[in-house]
Design an enzyme around this catalytic site. Structure first.
Site, PDB file in Angstrom:
ATOM      1  N   LYS A 135      28.328 -17.864  51.076  1.00 33.05           N
ATOM      2  CA  LYS A 135      27.699 -17.546  50.126  1.00 33.05           C
ATOM      3  C   LYS A 135      28.242 -17.633  48.471  1.00 33.05           C
ATOM      4  O   LYS A 135      28.140 -18.911  48.380  1.00 33.05           O
ATOM      5  CB  LYS A 135      26.022 -16.397  50.478  1.00 33.05           C
ATOM      6  CG  LYS A 135      25.881 -16.493  51.834  1.00 33.05           C
ATOM      7  CD  LYS A 135      24.661 -15.224  51.515  1.00 33.05           C
ATOM      8  CE  LYS A 135      23.039 -16.491  52.825  1.00 33.05           C
ATOM      9  NZ  LYS A 135      23.244 -15.201  53.870  1.00 33.05           N
ATOM     10  N   ASP A 151      31.996 -10.435  59.009  1.00 32.85           N
ATOM     11  CA  ASP A 151      31.144 -11.139  58.667  1.00 32.85           C
ATOM     12  C   ASP A 151      30.676 -10.976  57.187  1.00 32.85           C
ATOM     13  O   ASP A 151      29.081 -10.125  56.961  1.00 32.85           O
ATOM     14  CB  ASP A 151      29.718 -11.944  59.294  1.00 32.85           C
ATOM     15  CG  ASP A 151      29.049 -12.359  59.141  1.00 32.85           C
ATOM     16  OD1 ASP A 151      29.414 -12.884  57.356  1.00 32.85           O
ATOM     17  OD2 ASP A 151      27.838 -13.450  59.502  1.00 32.85           O
ATOM     18  N   PHE A 202      23.127 -10.883  61.932  1.00 31.15           N
ATOM     19  CA  PHE A 202      22.828 -12.681  61.855  1.00 31.15           C
ATOM     20  C   PHE A 202      23.805 -12.891  60.804  1.00 31.15           C
ATOM     21  O   PHE A 202      24.371 -12.659  60.617  1.00 31.15           O
ATOM     22  CB  PHE A 202      21.549 -12.406  60.097  1.00 31.15           C
ATOM     23  CG  PHE A 202      21.448 -13.821  59.887  1.00 31.15           C
ATOM     24  CD1 PHE A 202      20.278 -14.970  60.795  1.00 31.15           C
ATOM     25  CD2 PHE A 202      22.561 -15.150  58.760  1.00 31.15           C
ATOM     26  CE1 PHE A 202      20.410 -15.977  60.434  1.00 31.15           C
ATOM     27  CE2 PHE A 202      21.645 -16.064  58.487  1.00 31.15           C
ATOM     28  CZ  PHE A 202      20.529 -17.169  59.535  1.00 31.15           C
TER      29      PHE A 202
HETATM   30  C1  LIG Z   1      23.534 -16.059  55.476  1.00 33.12           C
HETATM   31  C2  LIG Z   1      24.055 -15.705  56.329  1.00 33.12           C
HETATM   32  C3  LIG Z   1      25.038 -16.044  57.214  1.00 33.12           C
HETATM   33  C4  LIG Z   1      24.933 -17.970  57.546  1.00 33.12           C
HETATM   34  O1  LIG Z   1      24.792 -19.083  56.151  1.00 33.12           O
HETATM   35  P1  LIG Z   1      25.288 -20.107  56.212  1.00 33.12           P
HETATM   36  O2  LIG Z   1      25.997 -20.347  54.613  1.00 33.12           O
HETATM   37  O3  LIG Z   1      23.577 -20.484  55.466  1.00 33.12           O
HETATM   38  O4  LIG Z   1      24.915 -21.102  56.990  1.00 33.12           O
HETATM   39  C5  LIG Z   1      25.833 -15.785  58.714  1.00 33.12           C
HETATM   40  N1  LIG Z   1      26.023 -14.559  57.976  1.00 33.12           N
HETATM   41  C6  LIG Z   1      25.749 -13.771  57.029  1.00 33.12           C
HETATM   42  C7  LIG Z   1      25.602 -12.219  57.478  1.00 33.12           C
HETATM   43  C8  LIG Z   1      24.593 -13.844  56.307  1.00 33.12           C
HETATM   44  O5  LIG Z   1      23.745 -13.736  55.267  1.00 33.12           O
END
Ligand SMILES: *Cc1c(COP(=O)(O)O)cnc(C)c1O
Length: 405
Positions: free
Chosen positions: A254, A225, A140
């Site tokens: 986050k 990420d 994700f």
């Molecule tokens: C939550 C998340 C995102 C997206 O972040 P947003 O602030 O909702 O755009 C991207 N990568 C990972 C691994 C995440 O957990």
């Protein structure tokens, strides 16, 4: 609307776009790892706003930074720089492999910047052919059209017309599957150093090191990420620090602002230079208010005692979860790292994660799920032991209700 008209959950269905289905409960205030709703019911928070509230609610250091900056300067735009952004960037550079920082407002935007940078780096250095991006299934990376296409869940990216091209998906923890896709046309491999939304899946040591090696052999950038894993969540400031592998680009969001929206992409000077003046940008990115709060959060978390605390609290979590499972036999596996914990349901309880979440809410405990089969916990990194024990007692009651029907 006058104040005498109460704000209710029904109003959500009336005035909000229906892309979310929020809980019936409307929280109104929080302190540490406790939250109170409109009726003043108390909840223990093991959800942390999906791994965002790394210091719980209304942590004094964050409230101080927010209110002090709030009296000084809120916003400028990137026609000017500002002190909080420069201070935060300097601290991030000093604490990590990176030399350069780009600020955004969310995880998705930080990844968007990383992907655009990787494409531009490849174009400048190797030409148009080197455009392939490889990510992993169940990964994700956000909800912008580029990042959701890179994410490994077609259900999230289908149904919006033609997708950005040259995006491929390998299997996580499967080097052969990456080998089959990677080539000299690959500009970047993007991975979470522990899959969060995908079900709390840790990479094997061999896999992470193998991915790095394959990137090197094919002159491809490795993007980590760390939007969910970063800022102390796994017990080190960033997850890569514990893995013995350094990425070329890292994204963080986050927990970075401890609840204030901010994200960042960090990288080396040599890669960063390809985002020349005018190639990318954001109105809010590096906003002084966001950076002042994030600086306070970063200072607080980047502390040996706090990071060691994450590991100790994680052990207590694991022990209490195991006790519950010994009694109720509902989980097939308890996994994860630091305070990003997943409890995967046994075959006979498959599909019931949401039911458990609702049962926990009824007991006064907020938890998360990752898919339909995994219960997820992402509490404050400084949650007191007492709140962990009280929360787990509530969790056991919820689990008992599910097991006993
Ligand atoms: C939550 C998340 C995102 C997206 O972040 P947003 O602030 O909702 O755009 C991207 N990568 C990972 C691994 C995440 O957990």
């Amino acid at each position: 609307m006058s104040d005498s008209n109460p704000v209710t959950r029904d109003l959500f269905d009336e005035v909000m776009v229906p892309n979310y289905s929020p809980s019936k409960v409307i929280p109104v205030r929080g302190k540490g790892s406790r939250i109170w709703d409109q009726q003043d019911n108390e909840y223990i928070d093991f959800a942390g706003g999906i791994a965002v509230n790394c210091l719980g609610h209304c942590h004094p250091a964050l409230v101080k930074a927010l209110t002090e900056q709030g009296q000084k300067l809120w916003h400028l735009s990137n026609t000017m720089t500002n002190e909080p952004a420069l201070r935060l960037a300097k601290k991030m550079v000093d604490a990590t492999f990176a030399d350069k920082v780009y600020f955004a407002n969310s995880g998705g935007e930080s990844n968007e910047a990383a992907l655009k940078l990787a494409r531009r780096w490849a174009l400048d250095n190797y030409g148009e052919e080197k455009s392939h991006i490889i990510a992993f299934k169940q990964g994700f990376h956000g909800r912008t059209f580029f990042t959701v296409t890179v994410g490994g869940q077609p259900a999230y990216s289908d149904g919006f017309g033609p997708k950005p091209g040259d995006v491929f998906h390998a299997e996580y923890n499967n080097l052969d599957s990456l080998k089959a896709l990677i080539s000299n046309e690959t500009c970047a491999v993007v991975m979470e150093p522990l899959q969060g939304e995908g079900g709390i899946i840790e990479p094997t040591d061999e896999f992470v090191k193998g991915v790095r090696q394959l990137c090197d052999e094919n002159n491809a950038l490795l993007i980590f990420d760390e939007v969910q894993t970063g800022v102390g969540r796994l017990g080190s400031l960033y997850a890569y620090m514990d893995l013995g592998v350094t990425p070329d680009i890292l994204t963080t969001a986050k927990a970075l602002g401890g609840g204030f929206p901010i994200g960042a992409m960090i990288t080396t000077t040599d890669i960063a230079k390809h985002l020349k003046i005018g190639t990318h940008g954001s109105t809010y990115g590096g906003n002084p208010l966001a950076c002042a709060v994030a600086e306070a959060a970063f200072d607080t978390v980047n502390d040996e005692a706090v990071l060691a605390g994450v590991k100790a609290k994680a052990e207590l979590f694991a022990m209490l979860l195991k006790d519950i499972n010994d009694k109720h036999n509902i989980f097939e596996e308890i996994r994860g790292k630091g305070l990003l914990i997943g409890a995967a349901l046994k075959e006979e309880y498959k599909g019931k994660a949401k039911e458990i979440l609702l049962a926990a809410m009824n007991e006064g405990l907020m938890i998360l799920i990752a898919g339909m089969n995994v219960v997820r916990f992402a509490p404050s990194l400084v949650i007191p032991e007492e709140d962990i024990r009280s929360g787990m007692a509530l969790f056991e009651k919820a689990v008992a209700k599910i097991v006993n029907g």
